[in-house]
Design an enzyme around this catalytic site. Sequence first.
Site, PDB file in Angstrom:
ATOM      1  N   HIS A  69       8.203  -2.540 -46.847  1.00 26.93           N
ATOM      2  CA  HIS A  69       7.193  -1.526 -47.299  1.00 26.93           C
ATOM      3  C   HIS A  69       7.311  -1.479 -48.557  1.00 26.93           C
ATOM      4  CE1 HIS A  69       5.672   2.862 -47.079  1.00 26.93           C
ATOM      5  NE2 HIS A  69       4.885   2.080 -46.679  1.00 26.93           N
TER       6      HIS A  69
ATOM      7  N   HIS B 207      -1.677   2.334 -53.128  1.00 30.41           N
ATOM      8  CA  HIS B 207      -1.664   3.031 -52.138  1.00 30.41           C
ATOM      9  C   HIS B 207      -2.462   4.202 -51.892  1.00 30.41           C
ATOM     10  CE1 HIS B 207       0.330   6.095 -49.239  1.00 30.41           C
ATOM     11  NE2 HIS B 207       0.482   5.157 -48.487  1.00 30.41           N
TER      12      HIS B 207
END
Length: 304
Positions: free
Chosen positions: A48, A90
């Site tokens: 991740h 992100h």
Amino acid sequence: MQKQLTTTLIAGLLLTTAVAFGQQNSPFSRLIKQLHNPNDKNIMVAAHRGDWRDAPENSLLAYQYAIDMGVDVIEIDLNMTSDNVVVVMHDQTIDRTTNGKGRPADYTLEELKKIRLKNALGRVTNHTIPTLREVMLLAKGKVLVNLDKSYDYYNEAYKVLKETGTLNQAIFKTETTYREVRKRYPTLLDSIVFMPVVSLDKPEAKAVINEYQKQIKPVAFELIFKKDSSAVLSHNGFINKNGSKIWINSLWASLNGGHDDDTAVDEHNINDSWDWIIAHGATMIQTDRPREMLAYLRKLHRHQ
């Protein structure tokens, strides 16, 4: 002369065959085959935002570290500059992860490259926000790439993947239904590796999965759930049977009903975390603890 020519042709043919055989049996080729085999019991590990504990999240170095440790997938988050370059970020703003302020769309790529990423402690580094092209060239022929937050940028991402020769190793994803995706991307959907994200907390979850598998047979389904009581978790054999793998996130508890990385690593309770996820059909796991998960899976002989 003819005999010499024949010998040369045979030697060339043998060399070509050997190269082709080597490519077909390379680690990356086996990884692609594993991705498209819903019955493969080995676990694929997705890092991740890369190895964000040792490098700034979503940085090229974080991805390189993840590749070096042997993960199968790196996860990236897509955004767009004012001059229409797809970058990896992100958040909707760069405030948290850089020494800059505002949205990526407030900057051209040249301007954005002057800004520096922060590490996990909040300290400014010399690393810059990477473009999708830079990440794909780094990952080319090495690992798969999970394109998170990519739904609004499918067309732009597809163009980059085609230009870099990496289309086969990128996984497009979205939480929208089959009909919505088909309406927005009527032809593109048939040309990409695709994974729907399905919330098992919603009553229509199984119907969403069935519709996708009836229409296009996605490579996998990312299953997210705050509660672990969904009937789909207990009876999910139909997903593999109909041609798709199961992806579960071991990140924070709200994505997996509490069967998370912290339970495995900090509390040393693997039985109620990673083992639980594996027992419920996952052969693709996205984690914030890739190093520890890889070590555990290799001990079990569940990672190639």
